[in-house]
Design a protein around this motif. Structure first.
Motif, PDB file in Angstrom:
ATOM      1  N   LEU A  76      16.992  67.032  18.774  1.00  0.00           N
ATOM      2  CA  LEU A  76      15.055  66.767  19.189  1.00  0.00           C
ATOM      3  C   LEU A  76      15.850  65.777  20.234  1.00  0.00           C
ATOM      4  O   LEU A  76      16.643  64.540  20.099  1.00  0.00           O
ATOM      5  CB  LEU A  76      13.909  66.397  19.204  1.00  0.00           C
ATOM      6  CG  LEU A  76      13.704  67.701  19.137  1.00  0.00           C
ATOM      7  CD1 LEU A  76      12.114  68.094  17.986  1.00  0.00           C
ATOM      8  CD2 LEU A  76      13.270  68.851  19.705  1.00  0.00           C
ATOM      9  N   SER A  77      14.851  64.677  21.698  1.00  0.00           N
ATOM     10  CA  SER A  77      15.681  64.105  22.390  1.00  0.00           C
ATOM     11  C   SER A  77      15.588  62.080  21.329  1.00  0.00           C
ATOM     12  O   SER A  77      16.465  61.800  21.189  1.00  0.00           O
ATOM     13  CB  SER A  77      14.542  63.934  23.406  1.00  0.00           C
ATOM     14  OG  SER A  77      13.294  63.490  23.080  1.00  0.00           O
ATOM     15  N   SER A 120      15.109  72.724  27.825  1.00  0.00           N
ATOM     16  CA  SER A 120      13.807  71.664  27.532  1.00  0.00           C
ATOM     17  C   SER A 120      13.640  70.877  29.177  1.00  0.00           C
ATOM     18  O   SER A 120      14.056  71.004  29.482  1.00  0.00           O
ATOM     19  CB  SER A 120      13.845  70.373  26.821  1.00  0.00           C
ATOM     20  OG  SER A 120      13.313  69.623  27.237  1.00  0.00           O
ATOM     21  N   TYR A 144      19.709  64.464  25.120  1.00  0.00           N
ATOM     22  CA  TYR A 144      19.434  65.513  24.970  1.00  0.00           C
ATOM     23  C   TYR A 144      19.403  66.876  26.005  1.00  0.00           C
ATOM     24  O   TYR A 144      19.919  68.010  25.581  1.00  0.00           O
ATOM     25  CB  TYR A 144      18.221  65.620  24.337  1.00  0.00           C
ATOM     26  CG  TYR A 144      17.017  66.616  24.370  1.00  0.00           C
ATOM     27  CD1 TYR A 144      17.466  67.192  23.178  1.00  0.00           C
ATOM     28  CD2 TYR A 144      16.168  67.043  24.856  1.00  0.00           C
ATOM     29  CE1 TYR A 144      16.616  68.952  22.503  1.00  0.00           C
ATOM     30  CE2 TYR A 144      15.170  67.927  24.357  1.00  0.00           C
ATOM     31  CZ  TYR A 144      15.650  68.906  24.074  1.00  0.00           C
ATOM     32  OH  TYR A 144      15.064  69.734  23.254  1.00  0.00           O
ATOM     33  N   PHE A 176      11.241  74.456  27.954  1.00  0.00           N
ATOM     34  CA  PHE A 176      10.129  74.225  27.053  1.00  0.00           C
ATOM     35  C   PHE A 176       9.657  72.944  27.258  1.00  0.00           C
ATOM     36  O   PHE A 176      10.033  71.528  27.714  1.00  0.00           O
ATOM     37  CB  PHE A 176      10.110  74.303  25.612  1.00  0.00           C
ATOM     38  CG  PHE A 176      10.171  76.270  25.222  1.00  0.00           C
ATOM     39  CD1 PHE A 176       9.265  76.748  25.262  1.00  0.00           C
ATOM     40  CD2 PHE A 176      11.175  75.897  24.679  1.00  0.00           C
ATOM     41  CE1 PHE A 176       9.313  77.979  25.429  1.00  0.00           C
ATOM     42  CE2 PHE A 176      10.871  77.721  23.868  1.00  0.00           C
ATOM     43  CZ  PHE A 176      10.681  78.624  24.443  1.00  0.00           C
ATOM     44  N   GLY A 189      11.180  64.181  18.351  1.00  0.00           N
ATOM     45  CA  GLY A 189      11.416  64.384  19.636  1.00  0.00           C
ATOM     46  C   GLY A 189       9.921  63.235  20.277  1.00  0.00           C
ATOM     47  O   GLY A 189       9.872  62.153  19.986  1.00  0.00           O
ATOM     48  N   THR A 190      10.191  64.438  21.849  1.00  0.00           N
ATOM     49  CA  THR A 190       9.581  62.248  23.162  1.00  0.00           C
ATOM     50  C   THR A 190       8.327  63.115  23.001  1.00  0.00           C
ATOM     51  O   THR A 190       6.785  62.450  22.279  1.00  0.00           O
ATOM     52  CB  THR A 190      10.367  62.460  24.001  1.00  0.00           C
ATOM     53  OG1 THR A 190      11.513  61.751  23.535  1.00  0.00           O
ATOM     54  CG2 THR A 190       9.368  60.977  25.072  1.00  0.00           C
ATOM     55  N   THR A 191       7.863  64.014  22.830  1.00  0.00           N
ATOM     56  CA  THR A 191       6.720  65.003  23.181  1.00  0.00           C
ATOM     57  C   THR A 191       5.882  64.914  21.825  1.00  0.00           C
ATOM     58  O   THR A 191       4.378  65.097  21.219  1.00  0.00           O
ATOM     59  CB  THR A 191       6.961  66.253  23.468  1.00  0.00           C
ATOM     60  OG1 THR A 191       7.398  66.989  23.134  1.00  0.00           O
ATOM     61  CG2 THR A 191       6.881  65.884  25.321  1.00  0.00           C
ATOM     62  N   TRP A 285      10.753  62.638  32.708  1.00  0.00           N
ATOM     63  CA  TRP A 285       9.994  63.595  32.595  1.00  0.00           C
ATOM     64  C   TRP A 285       9.111  64.397  33.143  1.00  0.00           C
ATOM     65  O   TRP A 285       8.130  63.416  33.634  1.00  0.00           O
ATOM     66  CB  TRP A 285       9.753  64.367  30.942  1.00  0.00           C
ATOM     67  CG  TRP A 285      10.596  64.239  30.213  1.00  0.00           C
ATOM     68  CD1 TRP A 285      12.473  63.996  30.682  1.00  0.00           C
ATOM     69  CD2 TRP A 285      11.129  64.794  28.086  1.00  0.00           C
ATOM     70  NE1 TRP A 285      13.236  64.003  29.575  1.00  0.00           N
ATOM     71  CE2 TRP A 285      12.541  64.522  28.950  1.00  0.00           C
ATOM     72  CE3 TRP A 285      10.351  64.656  27.721  1.00  0.00           C
ATOM     73  CZ2 TRP A 285      12.998  64.059  26.494  1.00  0.00           C
ATOM     74  CZ3 TRP A 285      10.318  64.966  26.133  1.00  0.00           C
ATOM     75  CH2 TRP A 285      11.416  64.487  25.978  1.00  0.00           C
TER      76      TRP A 285
HETATM   77  N1  SER Z   1       9.859  68.062  22.994  1.00  0.00           N
HETATM   78  C1  SER Z   1      11.120  67.899  23.296  1.00  0.00           C
HETATM   79  C2  SER Z   1      11.764  66.609  22.903  1.00  0.00           C
HETATM   80  O1  SER Z   1      10.364  65.641  22.731  1.00  0.00           O
HETATM   81  C3  SER Z   1      11.698  68.142  24.891  1.00  0.00           C
HETATM   82  O2  SER Z   1      12.230  69.261  24.572  1.00  0.00           O
HETATM   83  O3  SER Z   1      12.511  66.379  22.152  1.00  0.00           O
END
Ligand code: SER
Length: 325
Positions: A76-77, A120, A144, A176, A189-191, A285
């Motif tokens: 992930l990111s 993404s 990413y 996504f 991930g960032t989220t 984003w």
């Molecule tokens: N959820 C992912 C992230 O935060 C983004 O695709 O890296």
């Protein structure tokens, strides 16, 4: 030779629930991950390995008639930013290998192998867009996001070559947003703050959020994520020129997520320690996605309701899930 479905990265947030959904089909499943499975299903052959092991990947396509691929193995990111070399190897080289092997397989068997690739919101940027449409400025600011865009384009090109030839791959992607699952706590991930807050609230833990409370990002519950994957993989034909579609349920800020969770878990406490590695990415984003294309193509439903997402799904489901343990 048995027909089989290949799934990679089946232990991850999306992989685990996709494997559960696929295990209800009659078809044999080949499930690959670098870690051991948490649950075993009867019609699944588990392989503990990396998608970078070319011999293993080739032998899967030699030993089975692979008819569908769900390719989730990825960094992930945040993990990609910390390990750019691994990100390139896994997210780009590994994905290209799978797409190429599937294309060769389709050509050899005079068929189309259907591939699902999770793209993404990270492909968007550099500006934080409102109502981002699939063709809006695409200039990813992260390794990413660049990896995801390269694979969207590589898969689309292989798909177009396959159409010319009459066999190969049928490549399908969803872009996504952040995904919230009551079953797994993601990392890298960032989220991730959104699902991490849900699990912290349930477990009576204080949470420190690395993203500013007012930052808006799009989100999707894991239930809607799996529904969208199954839908895009089931429609016989995609009419649009697009191969990658936006999907989201709600645009939410950390503050709004906390408010929703505090309705059920009033003692839940969050503080903020803004981390520029997270904030600088979240700021490029989109704050929300335009999903008109997905609605046209397979009647994708996004009801934009916090009540449906939290009160009717995430909260009862996390209680049920932990109750099982
Ligand atoms: N959820 C992912 C992230 O935060 C983004 O695709 O890296």
């Amino acid at each position: 030779m048995d027909n089989a479905i290949l799934i990679t990265g089946f232990n991850g947030e999306i992989g685990r629930q996709t494997l559960l959904a696929l295990s209800k089909k009659e078809t044999l499943i080949i499930a690959l991950d670098i870690n051991n499975p948490h649950i075993k299903y009867d019609n699944v052959i588990y392989i503990k390995d990396s998608i970078l092991n070319k011999d293993v990947m080739k032998s899967i396509f030699n030993d089975y008639n692979i008819i569908e691929v769900y390719h989730f193995a990825a960094l992930l990111s945040q993990s990609a930013n910390s390990n750019p070399k691994s990100a390139y190897e896994v997210n780009e080289e590994g994905s290209k290998l799978i797409i190429q092997l599937a294309t060769n397989h389709g050509i050899k068997h005079k068929s189309f192998v259907r591939i699902f690739f999770p793209s993404s919101i990270a492909v968007y940027g550099p500006k934080k867009l409102k109502d981002a449409k699939e063709y809006d400025i695409i200039k990813p600011q992260t390794i990413y996001g660049c990896n995801k865009l390269v694979i969207e384009q590589f898969g689309t090109q292989k798909y177009e070559e396959s159409i010319q030839l009459g066999f190969g791959i049928d490549f399908r992607c969803l872009r996504f947003p952040g995904i919230i699952s009551p079953y797994t706590i993601p990392s890298g991930g960032t989220t991730d703050f959104a699902p991490q807050m849900l699990h912290a609230a349930y477990n009576n833990k204080k949470y420190t959020c690395k993203v500013d409370p007012s930052t808006l990002l799009p989100f999707l519950s894991i239930k809607s994520t799996i529904d969208a994957i199954l839908q895009i993989m089931t429609i016989p034909h995609i009419n649009s020129k697009l191969r990658a579609f936006n999907v989201e349920e709600l645009s939410l800020s950390p503050k709004e997520i906390v408010e929703e969770l505090q309705k059920e878990f009033p003692k839940f406490i969050v503080d903020y320690n803004i981390d520029s590695r997270f904030q600088s990415i979240a700021d490029t984003w989109p704050e929300n996605l335009n999903c008109e294309e997905a609605k046209k193509e397979w009647n994708f439903v996004n009801n934009h309701s916090k009540n449906v997402m939290f009160e009717q799904y995430l909260i009862p489901e996390i209680k049920k899930n932990y109750g099982k343990h």
